[in-house]
Write an enzyme that holds these catalytic residues in place. Structure first.
Site, PDB file in Angstrom:
ATOM      1  N   ALA A  45      -9.547  18.389  -4.752  1.00  0.00           N
ATOM      2  CA  ALA A  45      -9.853  18.498  -6.191  1.00  0.00           C
ATOM      3  C   ALA A  45      -8.544  18.634  -6.974  1.00  0.00           C
ATOM      4  CB  ALA A  45     -10.737  19.712  -6.430  1.00  0.00           C
TER       5      ALA A  45
ATOM      6  N   PHE B 290       0.863  -1.197   0.000  1.00  0.00           N
ATOM      7  CA  PHE B 290       0.000   0.000   0.000  1.00  0.00           C
ATOM      8  C   PHE B 290       0.894   1.240   0.000  1.00  0.00           C
ATOM      9  CE2 PHE B 290      -3.813  -2.386   0.461  1.00  0.00           C
ATOM     10  CZ  PHE B 290      -3.508  -3.470   1.275  1.00  0.00           C
ATOM     11  N   LEU B 291       1.984   1.166  -0.776  1.00  0.00           N
ATOM     12  CA  LEU B 291       2.972   2.256  -0.751  1.00  0.00           C
ATOM     13  C   LEU B 291       2.551   3.372  -1.699  1.00  0.00           C
ATOM     14  CD1 LEU B 291       6.221   0.066  -1.004  1.00  0.00           C
ATOM     15  CD2 LEU B 291       4.954   0.730   1.060  1.00  0.00           C
TER      16      LEU B 291
ATOM     17  N   ASN C 117      -7.745   0.770  -3.599  1.00  0.00           N
ATOM     18  CA  ASN C 117      -7.362   1.748  -4.632  1.00  0.00           C
ATOM     19  C   ASN C 117      -8.568   2.235  -5.403  1.00  0.00           C
ATOM     20  OD1 ASN C 117      -4.719   1.932  -4.007  1.00  0.00           O
ATOM     21  ND2 ASN C 117      -3.932   1.032  -5.895  1.00  0.00           N
TER      22      ASN C 117
ATOM     23  N   CYS D  61      -0.598   3.377 -10.297  1.00  0.00           N
ATOM     24  CA  CYS D  61      -1.537   2.439  -9.661  1.00  0.00           C
ATOM     25  C   CYS D  61      -3.007   2.716  -9.938  1.00  0.00           C
ATOM     26  CB  CYS D  61      -1.288   2.441  -8.168  1.00  0.00           C
ATOM     27  SG  CYS D  61       0.328   1.810  -7.797  1.00  0.00           S
TER      28      CYS D  61
HETATM   29  C1  UDX Z   1      -1.634   5.079  -4.621  1.00  0.00           C
HETATM   30  C2  UDX Z   1      -2.250   4.679  -3.295  1.00  0.00           C
HETATM   31  O1  UDX Z   1      -2.386   5.857  -2.482  1.00  0.00           O
HETATM   32  C3  UDX Z   1      -1.336   3.669  -2.583  1.00  0.00           C
HETATM   33  O2  UDX Z   1      -1.931   3.262  -1.380  1.00  0.00           O
HETATM   34  C4  UDX Z   1      -1.153   2.463  -3.510  1.00  0.00           C
HETATM   35  O3  UDX Z   1      -0.297   1.507  -2.917  1.00  0.00           O
HETATM   36  C5  UDX Z   1      -0.552   2.909  -4.818  1.00  0.00           C
HETATM   37  O4  UDX Z   1      -1.394   3.910  -5.426  1.00  0.00           O
HETATM   38  P1  UDX Z   1       0.239   6.677  -5.512  1.00  0.00           P
HETATM   39  O5  UDX Z   1      -0.403   6.389  -6.829  1.00  0.00           O
HETATM   40  O6  UDX Z   1       1.706   6.534  -5.385  1.00  0.00           O
HETATM   41  O7  UDX Z   1      -0.422   5.719  -4.356  1.00  0.00           O
HETATM   42  O8  UDX Z   1      -0.080   8.192  -5.125  1.00  0.00           O
HETATM   43  P2  UDX Z   1      -1.297   8.926  -4.415  1.00  0.00           P
HETATM   44  O9  UDX Z   1      -0.730   9.826  -3.407  1.00  0.00           O
HETATM   45  O10 UDX Z   1      -2.327   7.964  -4.001  1.00  0.00           O
HETATM   46  O11 UDX Z   1      -1.903   9.847  -5.609  1.00  0.00           O
HETATM   47  C6  UDX Z   1      -2.399   9.203  -6.750  1.00  0.00           C
HETATM   48  C7  UDX Z   1      -3.009  10.275  -7.650  1.00  0.00           C
HETATM   49  O12 UDX Z   1      -4.201  10.821  -7.050  1.00  0.00           O
HETATM   50  C8  UDX Z   1      -2.080  11.477  -7.915  1.00  0.00           C
HETATM   51  O13 UDX Z   1      -2.167  11.851  -9.274  1.00  0.00           O
HETATM   52  C9  UDX Z   1      -2.647  12.568  -7.028  1.00  0.00           C
HETATM   53  O14 UDX Z   1      -2.423  13.866  -7.565  1.00  0.00           O
HETATM   54  C10 UDX Z   1      -4.134  12.236  -7.063  1.00  0.00           C
HETATM   55  N1  UDX Z   1      -4.863  12.729  -5.905  1.00  0.00           N
HETATM   56  C11 UDX Z   1      -4.562  12.250  -4.677  1.00  0.00           C
HETATM   57  C12 UDX Z   1      -5.891  13.666  -6.104  1.00  0.00           C
HETATM   58  O15 UDX Z   1      -6.148  14.078  -7.229  1.00  0.00           O
HETATM   59  N2  UDX Z   1      -6.587  14.113  -5.027  1.00  0.00           N
HETATM   60  C13 UDX Z   1      -6.314  13.663  -3.771  1.00  0.00           C
HETATM   61  O16 UDX Z   1      -6.976  14.112  -2.832  1.00  0.00           O
HETATM   62  C14 UDX Z   1      -5.269  12.706  -3.585  1.00  0.00           C
END
Ligand code: UDX
Length: 456
Positions: free
Chosen positions: A255, A152-153, A211, A263
């Site tokens: 937003a 869950f990284l 996810n 992922c």
């Molecule tokens: C994600 C999951 O959080 C993690 O638990 C899983 O193991 C892998 O996928 P990651 O993709 O590395 O992690 O980044 P994350 O911080 O989750 O952001 C993913 C995307 O969502 C980014 O493009 C971020 O900008 C976007 N995001 C995140 C939003 O648009 N709004 C938010 O409130 C949070």
């Protein structure tokens, strides 16, 4: 650890930090050679020092010799890529199954084979039959067991997420394998991390469902942002108001121009495909995917509209941040991959500043290696001021820390000031407050546009 990518390298280095002997394997010999020289092929805060520590203590080594490494190990974690199969949207398990076959051939004592990579529900059972097929002499429960242990990284905070996880999930039917995994995660007992033991399908589905739900939260708040723009509501306040309900929680209600990364796009698509194939379609996840894809293009159109309003012959736009999120060099499914080509298609002159992609010489090959072809059509500025000087618009696409402290009066001075308009700042991450942008035509998301009237 089979696979020395984002997941394998972080997980291997962290287990070495826990005191275990870890060998990270990869079939990319160049990558292994570089790692043996202490060169880290990915950008992840803190990873270089953690790998250096592991190598210094001799608990972390790198090898291409799978047979020798497997025979020296009692746990083999598979952390190879499971990219989206572009023909049908399913997760491509080719690398996983190849690794399983290679491991099966090498096993010479009780070994727990663990799927760390995100794999569709049912893969763990497929792995068991593949091992039996490859080595009919092996007996499950005696010579080997299979467990699912999804990660869950989050990129950019992967080490913290590993060292202080909200939970560890282990899917296996074997008590013997469960005991082995219990010993593996014993270092987390000190911080009382909940360890959930369940069966393989449940563990596999927890990863996709988590996810999928996180992506759903983002898709939901982004549609609420559109509604806020129609009603004079403020999406930041809305997220706060919703999040104070502890059944909802404040996180992942920011937003954005749409989610990206290695992922969410891949996992939501695989979940949607698997569910449909098994006759339990997740139409909610389908809607999240569709809304997210459309949103990136909608953001490009929003930028183009403001440029058209200014009747500029050859507009120049400064894009601040191109990675899918801060603190990573990963461009996979970043909003910039849709927005920049769309701006170029409409004749916009694009200047980019990103803290990790700021030198033309270095970043073009790195971008090309990620399949990005427009690198030569844009200009890379070496700092934010260079990018925004005389630009017709500054667009914040990624919320890098350094974009949180921009001197707005300096920005106001440096941006172009076409007759009758204020300098244009488009903030697609809502970094700034609408009451601190005097002198700027400020467009953000889910909030009212500021100073968009012709300048007096
Ligand atoms: C994600 C999951 O959080 C993690 O638990 C899983 O193991 C892998 O996928 P990651 O993709 O590395 O992690 O980044 P994350 O911080 O989750 O952001 C993913 C995307 O969502 C980014 O493009 C971020 O900008 C976007 N995001 C995140 C939003 O648009 N709004 C938010 O409130 C949070």
């Amino acid at each position: 650890m089979i696979g020395a990518g984002y997941v394998g390298l972080v997980t291997g280095a962290c287990f070495a930090e826990f005191g275990f002997d870890v060998v990270c394997l990869d079939n990319d010999t160049t990558k292994i050679d570089k790692l043996n020289q202490g060169l880290i092929p990915i950008y992840e805060p803190g990873l270089d020092s953690l790998v250096a520590q592991g190598m210094k203590s001799k608990r972390l080594t790198f090898s291409t010799n799978l047979k020798e490494s497997v025979q020296a190990s009692n746990i083999v974690m598979i952390a190879v890529g499971t990219p989206t199969n572009i023909t049908d949207g399913h997760a491509d398990l080719g690398y996983v199954y190849q690794a399983v076959k290679d491991v099966a051939l090498a096993i010479d004592g009780y070994t727990v084979i663990v799927t760390k990579s995100t794999v569709p529900v049912g893969t763990g059972d497929e792995v068991v039959s593949l091992i039996k097929q490859t080595r009919p002499d092996l007996v499950e429960g005696v010579d080997f067991d299979v467990a699912s242990n999804p990660e869950f990284l989050r990129e950019g905070s992967a080490i913290t997420d590993f060292m202080r996880p909200d939970r560890v999930v282990v899917g296996t039917d074997s008590q013997k394998a469960r005991d082995v995994m219990q010993r593996l995660y014993r270092p987390l007992y000190l911080i009382e991390t909940p360890i959930l033991y369940t069966n393989k399908p449940t563990a596999e589905l927890i990863k996709y469902a988590a996810n999928g739900f996180l992506a759903l939260k983002i898709g939901f708040i982004n549609q609420m942002a559109d509604l806020c723009e129609k009603t004079g509501a403020d999406v930041q306040e809305l997220g706060k108001g919703m999040g104070l309900d502890n059944r909802i929680g404040r996180k992942f209600l920011n937003a954005s121009p749409g989610y990206g990364g290695s992922c969410f796009p891949k996992d939501t698509l695989a979940l949607s495909k698997t569910a449909r194939q098994l006759g339990a379609p997740c139409t909610i996840v389908d809607a999240v995917i569709e809304a997210n894809t459309a949103r990136k293009l909608k953001m490009a159109e929003r930028i183009l509209q403001r440029l058209r309003d200014r009747k500029l012959s050859k507009p120049r736009v400064a894009i601040l941040g191109i990675t899918f999120k801060p603190n990573t060099d990963d461009m996979r499914d970043a909003a910039s991959l849709v927005i920049i080509p769309e701006l170029l298609k409409h004749g916009v002159d694009v200047v980019i500043y990103d803290p990790l992609y700021y030198k033309n010489s270095d970043c073009l090959p790195h971008l090309a290696a990620q399949g990005i072809t427009w690198g030569s059509e844009v200009t890379f500025a070496s700092n934010r001021k260079e990018a925004t000087l005389d630009a017709d618009a500054a667009v914040i696409l990624t919320e890098w820390h350094e974009f949180r402290g921009i001197d707005l009066s300096e920005l106001q001075q440096s941006l172009a000031k076409p007759e009758g308009f204020l300098p244009l700042l488009i903030d697609l991450r809502n970094i700034y407050k609408t009451n601190e942008v005097d002198g700027l035509h400020y467009l953000s998301i889910g909030r009212s546009e500021v100073n968009n009237k012709i300048a007096i």
